[in-house]
Scaffold this motif. Sequence first.
Motif, PDB file in Angstrom:
ATOM      1  N   LEU A 109       1.022  -1.162   0.034  1.00 42.30           N
ATOM      2  CA  LEU A 109       0.058  -0.098   0.178  1.00 42.30           C
ATOM      3  C   LEU A 109       0.787   1.125   0.038  1.00 42.30           C
ATOM      4  N   ASN A 110       1.022   1.962  -1.067  1.00 41.38           N
ATOM      5  CA  ASN A 110       1.745   3.140  -1.335  1.00 41.38           C
ATOM      6  C   ASN A 110       1.173   4.582  -1.247  1.00 41.38           C
ATOM      7  N   GLY A 118       8.702  26.827  -3.180  1.00 38.73           N
ATOM      8  CA  GLY A 118       9.483  27.695  -3.853  1.00 38.73           C
ATOM      9  C   GLY A 118       9.816  27.058  -5.318  1.00 38.73           C
ATOM     10  N   GLY A 119       8.736  26.431  -6.173  1.00 29.24           N
ATOM     11  CA  GLY A 119       9.402  25.833  -7.418  1.00 29.24           C
ATOM     12  C   GLY A 119       9.895  24.254  -7.070  1.00 29.24           C
ATOM     13  N   LEU A 120      10.192  24.171  -6.094  1.00 28.50           N
ATOM     14  CA  LEU A 120      10.769  22.730  -5.745  1.00 28.50           C
ATOM     15  C   LEU A 120       9.849  21.911  -4.994  1.00 28.50           C
ATOM     16  N   THR A 121       9.526  20.795  -5.724  1.00 29.01           N
ATOM     17  CA  THR A 121       8.709  19.858  -5.323  1.00 29.01           C
ATOM     18  C   THR A 121       9.430  18.601  -4.557  1.00 29.01           C
ATOM     19  N   THR A 122       8.624  18.398  -3.499  1.00 29.51           N
ATOM     20  CA  THR A 122       9.365  17.082  -2.733  1.00 29.51           C
ATOM     21  C   THR A 122       8.331  15.911  -2.932  1.00 29.51           C
ATOM     22  N   ALA A 123       8.904  14.903  -3.288  1.00 26.38           N
ATOM     23  CA  ALA A 123       7.840  13.659  -3.602  1.00 26.38           C
ATOM     24  C   ALA A 123       8.519  12.747  -2.400  1.00 26.38           C
ATOM     25  N   ILE A 124       7.462  12.329  -1.644  1.00 24.90           N
ATOM     26  CA  ILE A 124       7.836  11.309  -0.406  1.00 24.90           C
ATOM     27  C   ILE A 124       6.759   9.895  -0.749  1.00 24.90           C
ATOM     28  N   MET A 125       7.550   8.814  -1.083  1.00 22.13           N
ATOM     29  CA  MET A 125       6.656   7.721  -1.243  1.00 22.13           C
ATOM     30  C   MET A 125       6.981   6.627  -0.059  1.00 22.13           C
ATOM     31  N   LEU A 126       5.922   6.351   0.570  1.00 16.50           N
ATOM     32  CA  LEU A 126       6.056   5.232   1.647  1.00 16.50           C
ATOM     33  C   LEU A 126       5.440   3.909   1.342  1.00 16.50           C
TER      34      LEU A 126
END
Lengths: 162, 87
Positions: A109-110, A118-126
Motif C-alpha cells: 500500500l503506497n 519555491g518551485g521545488l517539489t518534494t515527493a515522498i513515497m511510503l
Amino acid sequence: MATRTSSRTAVVTLPTDTQIKIVREFHAPRPLVYKAWTTPELIKRWWHANRGKATLAEVDLRVGGKWRWVMVTPDGLEVAFHGEYRELIPNEWIVYTEVFEGAPDGEALNTLTLTESGGLTTAIMLMQLKSREDRDAILATGMEDGMQDALDLLEQVAAALA
Amino acid sequence: MTSLVSALDMSQPQVSKHLRVLREVGLVEVREEGRRRIYRLNGERLKPIHDWVREFEQSWNERFEALDEVLEDLKAKEEADGDKDEQ
C-alpha cells in the motif's frame, strides 16, 4: 539554464520493518510532477528506470480505479505491476495498492505525497508491506541491477545539459 | 552520550540500552575519555546494510533521473505555451 541533475538523489530509508520510504526533490512545480506520475504516455518515459522498455501504462485515475504498468527487459522478460487507486487529492496525494505480478502475494500500500516550496517539489513515497519478508524481497530486486545503467544515463543527462 | 540523549529526545537509560545492543552486534564502538564515553559508528559492519539498500536506491535514482527529463520537457512546453511571442 542548465540545472544540476546529479545533485538530486533519492534517499531510501526503512522507517519500520514493513516499510520503505523514498524521498526525492524535483525542480518543477507540483502539478507537473503529479502529471508525470499519472499520465500514461509520460509514465512510459521514466518508470522503466533503464531496466527495459515500458510497453503499457494504464491509469484509471479515480478512487477504486485500476492501474497496470508493464515493461519488457532486454532479455524479453515481461515485468508487470498493477493495483488500485484508494485515495486521490489532485497534485498532492495518491494512495494506491501495488502488486508485482511475479509475486502476487506481496501487495504493497503506497502513499505518494507531493509538497512544493519555491518551485521545488518534494515527493515522498511510503511503501507499506504486509510483512518484513515482503519488504526484504522488494529491496532485493535492486540487487540484480548493476551500476552501469545508472552511469550511462548520467552521461546522457550530462551531455544533454552541455 | 549526553549529546545522543538530547538529539534523540530519549532518556539516558533508553539510549544506553540501544547503544549496548548496537555495541554487542558490532555496529558501534566505544572508547572512554576520562568520564566520557565516546561512541563511533563501525563503518565496516554497516556497509552490507548500506549496500543492500543502495542497490534499490539506485534503481529509483535512474527512474527519477528519467523523470527529471520529462519534467524539463513539461516545463519547457508550459513556458512556450505561455510565451509564444518570444523568438
